[in-house]
Design a protein around this motif. Sequence first.
Motif, PDB file in Angstrom:
ATOM      1  N   MET A  37      77.210  17.910  60.823  1.00  8.47           N
ATOM      2  CA  MET A  37      76.484  19.205  60.700  1.00  8.47           C
ATOM      3  C   MET A  37      75.518  19.312  59.441  1.00  8.47           C
ATOM      4  O   MET A  37      76.070  18.951  58.475  1.00  8.47           O
ATOM      5  CB  MET A  37      77.163  20.481  60.848  1.00  8.47           C
ATOM      6  CG  MET A  37      76.315  21.820  60.449  1.00  8.47           C
ATOM      7  SD  MET A  37      76.973  23.037  60.195  1.00  8.47           S
ATOM      8  CE  MET A  37      77.968  23.681  61.578  1.00  8.47           C
ATOM      9  N   ARG A  38      74.458  19.275  59.411  1.00  8.14           N
ATOM     10  CA  ARG A  38      73.427  19.363  58.314  1.00  8.14           C
ATOM     11  C   ARG A  38      73.135  20.823  57.987  1.00  8.14           C
ATOM     12  O   ARG A  38      72.837  21.395  58.700  1.00  8.14           O
ATOM     13  CB  ARG A  38      72.042  18.730  58.463  1.00  8.14           C
ATOM     14  CG  ARG A  38      71.108  18.672  57.572  1.00  8.14           C
ATOM     15  CD  ARG A  38      71.313  17.772  56.369  1.00  8.14           C
ATOM     16  NE  ARG A  38      70.473  18.130  55.399  1.00  8.14           N
ATOM     17  CZ  ARG A  38      69.124  17.700  55.086  1.00  8.14           C
ATOM     18  NH1 ARG A  38      68.742  16.606  56.127  1.00  8.14           N
ATOM     19  NH2 ARG A  38      68.431  17.866  53.876  1.00  8.14           N
ATOM     20  N   MET A  39      73.307  21.142  56.698  1.00  8.57           N
ATOM     21  CA  MET A  39      73.108  22.321  56.200  1.00  8.57           C
ATOM     22  C   MET A  39      71.704  22.519  55.307  1.00  8.57           C
ATOM     23  O   MET A  39      71.548  21.558  54.354  1.00  8.57           O
ATOM     24  CB  MET A  39      74.123  22.824  55.263  1.00  8.57           C
ATOM     25  CG  MET A  39      75.543  23.000  55.786  1.00  8.57           C
ATOM     26  SD  MET A  39      77.026  23.583  54.943  1.00  8.57           S
ATOM     27  CE  MET A  39      76.519  25.331  54.895  1.00  8.57           C
ATOM     28  N   LYS A  45      69.510  24.830  52.641  1.00  7.79           N
ATOM     29  CA  LYS A  45      69.878  25.955  51.947  1.00  7.79           C
ATOM     30  C   LYS A  45      68.453  26.986  51.896  1.00  7.79           C
ATOM     31  O   LYS A  45      68.577  27.817  51.624  1.00  7.79           O
ATOM     32  CB  LYS A  45      69.748  25.513  50.298  1.00  7.79           C
ATOM     33  CG  LYS A  45      71.282  24.790  50.317  1.00  7.79           C
ATOM     34  CD  LYS A  45      71.329  24.442  48.877  1.00  7.79           C
ATOM     35  CE  LYS A  45      73.025  23.975  48.874  1.00  7.79           C
ATOM     36  NZ  LYS A  45      73.245  23.792  47.394  1.00  7.79           N
ATOM     37  N   ILE A  49      72.600  22.022  63.178  1.00  9.72           N
ATOM     38  CA  ILE A  49      72.432  22.372  61.935  1.00  9.72           C
ATOM     39  C   ILE A  49      72.672  23.791  61.343  1.00  9.72           C
ATOM     40  O   ILE A  49      72.974  24.609  62.125  1.00  9.72           O
ATOM     41  CB  ILE A  49      70.807  22.084  61.517  1.00  9.72           C
ATOM     42  CG1 ILE A  49      70.027  23.190  62.504  1.00  9.72           C
ATOM     43  CG2 ILE A  49      70.516  20.877  61.830  1.00  9.72           C
ATOM     44  CD1 ILE A  49      68.480  23.205  62.100  1.00  9.72           C
ATOM     45  N   TYR A  50      72.571  24.197  60.148  1.00  9.10           N
ATOM     46  CA  TYR A  50      72.850  25.647  59.641  1.00  9.10           C
ATOM     47  C   TYR A  50      72.013  25.592  58.821  1.00  9.10           C
ATOM     48  O   TYR A  50      71.752  25.003  57.725  1.00  9.10           O
ATOM     49  CB  TYR A  50      74.420  25.571  59.155  1.00  9.10           C
ATOM     50  CG  TYR A  50      74.527  27.079  58.641  1.00  9.10           C
ATOM     51  CD1 TYR A  50      74.853  27.982  59.588  1.00  9.10           C
ATOM     52  CD2 TYR A  50      74.393  27.423  57.179  1.00  9.10           C
ATOM     53  CE1 TYR A  50      75.170  29.330  58.985  1.00  9.10           C
ATOM     54  CE2 TYR A  50      74.581  28.607  56.903  1.00  9.10           C
ATOM     55  CZ  TYR A  50      74.930  29.564  57.934  1.00  9.10           C
ATOM     56  OH  TYR A  50      75.221  30.991  57.472  1.00  9.10           O
ATOM     57  N   THR A 105      70.787  28.549  56.054  1.00  5.81           N
ATOM     58  CA  THR A 105      71.197  29.654  55.016  1.00  5.81           C
ATOM     59  C   THR A 105      70.426  30.859  55.340  1.00  5.81           C
ATOM     60  O   THR A 105      69.192  30.733  55.387  1.00  5.81           O
ATOM     61  CB  THR A 105      71.198  29.277  53.709  1.00  5.81           C
ATOM     62  OG1 THR A 105      72.012  28.174  53.428  1.00  5.81           O
ATOM     63  CG2 THR A 105      71.685  30.489  52.727  1.00  5.81           C
ATOM     64  N   ARG A 109      73.328  29.404  62.613  1.00  2.00           N
ATOM     65  CA  ARG A 109      73.659  27.908  63.149  1.00  2.00           C
ATOM     66  C   ARG A 109      72.843  27.792  64.488  1.00  2.00           C
ATOM     67  O   ARG A 109      72.775  28.484  65.095  1.00  2.00           O
ATOM     68  CB  ARG A 109      75.124  27.819  63.640  1.00  2.00           C
ATOM     69  CG  ARG A 109      75.626  26.501  64.071  1.00  2.00           C
ATOM     70  CD  ARG A 109      77.075  26.414  64.556  1.00  2.00           C
ATOM     71  NE  ARG A 109      76.750  26.802  66.079  1.00  2.00           N
ATOM     72  CZ  ARG A 109      77.755  26.783  66.996  1.00  2.00           C
ATOM     73  NH1 ARG A 109      78.842  26.654  66.606  1.00  2.00           N
ATOM     74  NH2 ARG A 109      77.433  26.975  68.357  1.00  2.00           N
TER      75      ARG A 109
END
Length: 67
Positions: free
Chosen positions: A1-3, A5, A24-25, A27, A31
């Motif tokens: 999973m890529r986050m 910001k 992906i998530y 911020t 999700r």
Amino acid sequence: MRMFKRYVPKMIAKHVSRLFRGRIYITGRGRYDFNYGQLQIPQHPEAWHYKTVNEVNQEIRRLKQLI
């Protein structure tokens, strides 16, 4: 999973279009899953989910046209 910001559609589109399937998530946005190089709408979407998916998928289509 890529986050991520920050929500930057162009950067997210590059990541999603390079990979075939994943998650992906973002911020502040939540999700998202992607499949076949396109972002998918979550199971319990809010209004901003539709907008995010639309913007990122438009950017993916634009990137594919440049190739």
